[in-house]
Design a protein around this motif. Sequence first.
Motif, PDB file in Angstrom:
ATOM      1  N   GLU A 190       0.829  -1.212   0.000  1.00 34.14           N
ATOM      2  CA  GLU A 190       0.000   0.000   0.000  1.00 34.14           C
ATOM      3  C   GLU A 190       0.863   1.263   0.000  1.00 34.14           C
ATOM      4  O   GLU A 190       0.528   2.256  -0.664  1.00 34.14           O
ATOM      5  CB  GLU A 190      -0.919  -0.006   1.220  1.00 34.14           C
ATOM      6  N   VAL A 191       1.973   1.219   0.735  1.00 37.73           N
ATOM      7  CA  VAL A 191       2.894   2.358   0.748  1.00 37.73           C
ATOM      8  C   VAL A 191       3.496   2.547  -0.634  1.00 37.73           C
ATOM      9  O   VAL A 191       3.599   3.676  -1.145  1.00 37.73           O
ATOM     10  CB  VAL A 191       4.011   2.152   1.795  1.00 37.73           C
ATOM     11  N   SER A 198       8.519   0.924  -5.818  1.00 39.95           N
ATOM     12  CA  SER A 198       8.395  -0.527  -5.712  1.00 39.95           C
ATOM     13  C   SER A 198       8.326  -0.964  -4.242  1.00 39.95           C
ATOM     14  O   SER A 198       8.765  -0.244  -3.345  1.00 39.95           O
ATOM     15  CB  SER A 198       9.583  -1.209  -6.384  1.00 39.95           C
ATOM     16  N   THR A 199       7.768  -2.152  -4.049  1.00 35.54           N
ATOM     17  CA  THR A 199       7.692  -2.707  -2.702  1.00 35.54           C
ATOM     18  C   THR A 199       9.084  -2.919  -2.126  1.00 35.54           C
ATOM     19  O   THR A 199       9.324  -2.694  -0.938  1.00 35.54           O
ATOM     20  CB  THR A 199       6.925  -4.044  -2.724  1.00 35.54           C
ATOM     21  N   ALA A 200      10.017  -3.344  -2.975  1.00 34.59           N
ATOM     22  CA  ALA A 200      11.393  -3.551  -2.516  1.00 34.59           C
ATOM     23  C   ALA A 200      12.010  -2.244  -2.022  1.00 34.59           C
ATOM     24  O   ALA A 200      12.743  -2.235  -1.036  1.00 34.59           O
ATOM     25  CB  ALA A 200      12.236  -4.139  -3.654  1.00 34.59           C
ATOM     26  N   THR A 201      11.706  -1.155  -2.708  1.00 36.00           N
ATOM     27  CA  THR A 201      12.224   0.150  -2.278  1.00 36.00           C
ATOM     28  C   THR A 201      11.644   0.545  -0.928  1.00 36.00           C
ATOM     29  O   THR A 201      12.348   1.093  -0.062  1.00 36.00           O
ATOM     30  CB  THR A 201      11.896   1.231  -3.329  1.00 36.00           C
ATOM     31  N   VAL A 202      10.362   0.268  -0.740  1.00 34.13           N
ATOM     32  CA  VAL A 202       9.726   0.559   0.553  1.00 34.13           C
ATOM     33  C   VAL A 202      10.419  -0.212   1.671  1.00 34.13           C
ATOM     34  O   VAL A 202      10.736   0.347   2.731  1.00 34.13           O
ATOM     35  CB  VAL A 202       8.223   0.200   0.527  1.00 34.13           C
ATOM     36  N   GLU A 203      10.670  -1.492   1.433  1.00 31.48           N
ATOM     37  CA  GLU A 203      11.318  -2.317   2.448  1.00 31.48           C
ATOM     38  C   GLU A 203      12.722  -1.800   2.770  1.00 31.48           C
ATOM     39  O   GLU A 203      13.149  -1.791   3.935  1.00 31.48           O
ATOM     40  CB  GLU A 203      11.386  -3.766   1.969  1.00 31.48           C
ATOM     41  N   THR A 204      13.437  -1.364   1.741  1.00 26.73           N
ATOM     42  CA  THR A 204      14.774  -0.813   1.965  1.00 26.73           C
ATOM     43  C   THR A 204      14.694   0.448   2.809  1.00 26.73           C
ATOM     44  O   THR A 204      15.479   0.644   3.760  1.00 26.73           O
ATOM     45  CB  THR A 204      15.454  -0.487   0.627  1.00 26.73           C
ATOM     46  N   HIS A 205      13.745   1.307   2.483  1.00 26.08           N
ATOM     47  CA  HIS A 205      13.563   2.536   3.266  1.00 26.08           C
ATOM     48  C   HIS A 205      13.206   2.216   4.718  1.00 26.08           C
ATOM     49  O   HIS A 205      13.699   2.859   5.652  1.00 26.08           O
ATOM     50  CB  HIS A 205      12.466   3.400   2.647  1.00 26.08           C
TER      51      HIS A 205
END
Length: 231
Positions: A190-191, A198-205
């Motif tokens: 959702e973020v 991308s979802t991967a970028t969100v997780e990295t952040h």
Amino acid sequence: MQHSPPAHQRGLTEQMKAKIAEIDAVANEIPGVIIIHSNNGMGVEYMSQRGLDLLGVTLEEVVAMGPAYYDRFFNPEEANDYVPKIIGALERNDQLEWVSFFQQVRNLPNYEYTWYASSTKIFMRDETGNPILNITIAVPLDLAHHNTTKVDRLQKENEFLRNNYSKFSKLTGRERDILKLTALGKSSGEVAEALFISTATVETHRKNIKKKLGINSSYELSQYAMAFDLI
């Protein structure tokens, strides 16, 4: 040979005295302490008698202190939080804006601080429209009263802000956006959709946020988001 100040300066001084006299006439009717500060050096121009009695000083003594007045009577850690807000309001120069804050005051160095709820706004401008005086109303908080729990919570929030501001300031704008959405319960997907990443970028952040803040749980993320007005 001593020269008299220009006529316009004398006129402005008389206007200031007249404005202050208006406040002094009703100061005893107001449930709190009234302080009028000069924006030139931030010294005190006026304090109501109730405030002078609490501090154990005369008006002449307070005025003569200049900026040293703040060092003597106020908790510098609290001041680091609210003084920039007051300066910002003066720079914006909006007559309708006021700044509300909590501050700790004591009359002697070895005494305990007393909490005050205070509000400050512009009180008078010069002929060019620039602020020259601001006025503050400070009300002592009765910690023995029924609002003790609320005051204690506010104290803890202020302490959290002071202790963690340096860590929070390291977050980028994007990291703060992700912190906000995460604290609101949004999933990584959702973020990612809301921020067009991308979802991967969100997780990295998220990993970087937790590392910078030194936290691990969602509860701690929410603490930061609430304390720094993200939600």
